[in-house]
Design an enzyme around this catalytic site. Structure first.
Site, mmCIF file in Angstrom:
data_model
loop_
_atom_site.group_PDB
_atom_site.id
_atom_site.type_symbol
_atom_site.label_atom_id
_atom_site.label_comp_id
_atom_site.label_asym_id
_atom_site.label_seq_id
_atom_site.Cartn_x
_atom_site.Cartn_y
_atom_site.Cartn_z
ATOM 1 C CG HIS A 134 -16.515 35.330 -5.425
ATOM 2 N ND1 HIS A 134 -16.894 34.205 -4.729
ATOM 3 C CD2 HIS A 134 -17.518 35.829 -6.243
ATOM 4 C CE1 HIS A 134 -18.016 34.034 -5.145
ATOM 5 N NE2 HIS A 134 -18.478 34.898 -6.111
ATOM 6 C CE LYS A 136 -20.011 37.104 -2.320
ATOM 7 N NZ LYS A 136 -19.576 35.889 -3.272
ATOM 8 C CG ASP A 141 -17.132 48.868 16.913
ATOM 9 O OD1 ASP A 141 -16.576 49.740 16.070
ATOM 10 O OD2 ASP A 141 -18.274 49.145 17.436
ATOM 11 C CG HIS A 313 -25.309 33.066 -4.693
ATOM 12 N ND1 HIS A 313 -24.794 33.900 -3.726
ATOM 13 C CD2 HIS A 313 -24.780 33.255 -5.971
ATOM 14 C CE1 HIS A 313 -23.816 34.509 -4.349
ATOM 15 N NE2 HIS A 313 -23.935 34.212 -5.687
ATOM 16 C CE LYS A 315 -21.370 31.701 -3.124
ATOM 17 N NZ LYS A 315 -21.850 31.294 -4.471
ATOM 18 C CG ASP A 320 -18.591 12.461 10.410
ATOM 19 O OD1 ASP A 320 -19.350 11.985 9.521
ATOM 20 O OD2 ASP A 320 -17.426 12.059 10.467
#
Length: 419
Positions: A134, A136, A141, A313, A315, A320
């Site tokens: 899952h 991404k 380089d 979508h 996450k 603080d």
């Protein structure tokens, strides 16, 4: 046409798997930029790939054959043809609909394509539902890295329509890129050389850096070996340290009791705790599951917003004035107990403020506030169903734990085209 895509199988020898089980510490002196939605993310990633001179490493859960996928395909093919090493790791479930023609074009150009846990359909239904790749991540380089929740698909662009997703990723430059590069190499099965400036951490670093300096970044991830709870523990620890505010924006929110308790405890001691949930979900069950937890949180002062403009979508979270996290991990049983996930922790005031401003704009302009005395229609029926679903979901990871855990191993790569 036949194409054999390199597979990540499920029977890796334990000693080889543990050799890739690494702890990454805090790195200082980084520059981190928030990229909101595909409009900001895709141009930045594609420009970096077009400028690549040596290597592109890409992991994604979803790659579709739409305008974004075809643009990515063209960029990767062009990079491989000019001599750049290109490694693409795809999830067998999220990318299960990719055509052989699309994959063959990549492979024939020299792109090393890998598929995590591919499975053919049984009676027209895919069976590889659990333990997904899952993450991404893109590293170019070994100098610039991208990590977050945005897949390579057109539904992350506003012109997709009402179902376009609201999401976040970050661009990282600086010393932390070495860790992201090392991790991406190791997870892709490529040979990893120990480089100056990188070392294996013998003791697990704290989710909260000892100093609140600027540009501190740490990579954390979830696997099915020694890092099963790292992302959840980072959330729990950060919330336990919260003194002023905590904002969590998460697409699929159904965490375990320990994390729920820490959210509630933070609100009880006076921390301004705000949750941003899906109001227009792409998965209806996600909204129903999250709403089963509302009463528990609302009664102790947690403020809950539902984002209603389009599917959320994201996450992301902040605590603080200087702690933030962005990544691929939802706060639900799939992400916290089954999937392979990756986040970055960030200690940086400027980035924290940038993320806060973005989420504050979202909550004020495009969300509805759930009233503190929330009692939905048919509340007794919902309470009964909620009790049952909560306990089923609570034990869901343990039940699916009976399934074989993915321990990646690479099979030989082959690509053949026949006229």
């Amino acid at each position: 046409m036949n194409i054999a895509v390199e597979h990540i199988a499920t029977d890796q020898p334990p000693d080889e798997a543990k050799a890739r089980d690494l702890d990454y510490g805090w790195q200082s002196g980084n520059q981190v930029e928030l990229l909101e939605n595909g409009e900001a993310y895709f141009p930045r990633v594609f420009d970096a790939m077009r400028a690549a001179q040596r290597e592109i490493l890409l992991e994604t859960f979803i790659l579709f054959e739409d305008k974004v996928g075809h643009e990515l395909q063209g960029i990767l093919i062009e990079a491989a043809q000019r001599g750049v090493k290109v490694v693409v790791s795809l999830d067998g479930f999220g990318c299960g609909e990719l055509s052989a023609v699309f994959l063959a074009a990549l492979a024939d150009a020299g792109v090393m394509v890998q598929m995590f846990d591919p499975a053919s359909k049984t009676l027209g239904i895919r069976t590889n539902w659990f333990r997904r790749l899952h993450r991404k991540i893109v590293v170019v380089d070994a100098e610039v890295a991208f990590i977050g929740g945005i897949n390579f698909s057109a539904d992350h662009l506003g012109d997709f329509g009402p179902e376009a997703k609201q999401d976040y990723s970050v661009q990282v430059t600086g010393p932390a890129v070495a860790d992201l590069h090392h991790f991406a190499l190791a997870q892709s099965g490529r040979q990893v050389r120990t480089r100056r400036g990188w070392r294996r951490r013998q003791q697990r670093p704290s989710p909260w850096a000892t100093d609140s300096g600027e540009g501190l970044v740490r990579l954390i991830y979830r696997d099915n070996l020694q890092h099963r709870d790292d992302i959840e523990e980072a959330y729990i620890y950060a919330l336990s340290q919260a003194k002023k505010r905590a904002v969590i924006a998460n697409a699929y929110f159904f965490p375990g009791y320990r994390l729920l308790r820490e959210i509630r405890n933070a609100a009880r001691r006076g921390v301004q705790v705000q949750l941003i949930m899906q109001g227009q979900p792409d998965v209806l069950l996600a909204k129903l599951a999250a709403r089963m937890l509302y009463d528990y949180l609302l009664k102790d002062g947690v403020v809950i917003h539902e984002y209603c403009q389009r599917p959320l979508h994201g996450k992301v979270a902040l605590v603080d004035d200087d702690w933030s996290t962005v990544g691929s991990s939802n706060l639900d049983p799939l992400s916290l107990a089954l999937n392979l996930e990756a986040n970055v922790l960030i200690r940086d005031r400027a980035f924290n403020q940038q993320l806060y401003d973005s989420l504050e704009t979202l909550s004020k302009n495009h969300c509805q506030v759930i009233p503190a005395k929330h009692k939905p229609r048919l509340w007794l029926w919902r309470l009964t169903v909620g009790f049952l679903v909560f306990h089923v979901m609570r034990h869901f990871p343990a039940l699916t734990g009976w399934l074989p855990a993915h321990k990646p191993r690479l099979k030989p790569f082959e690509s053949q085209a026949h006229d």
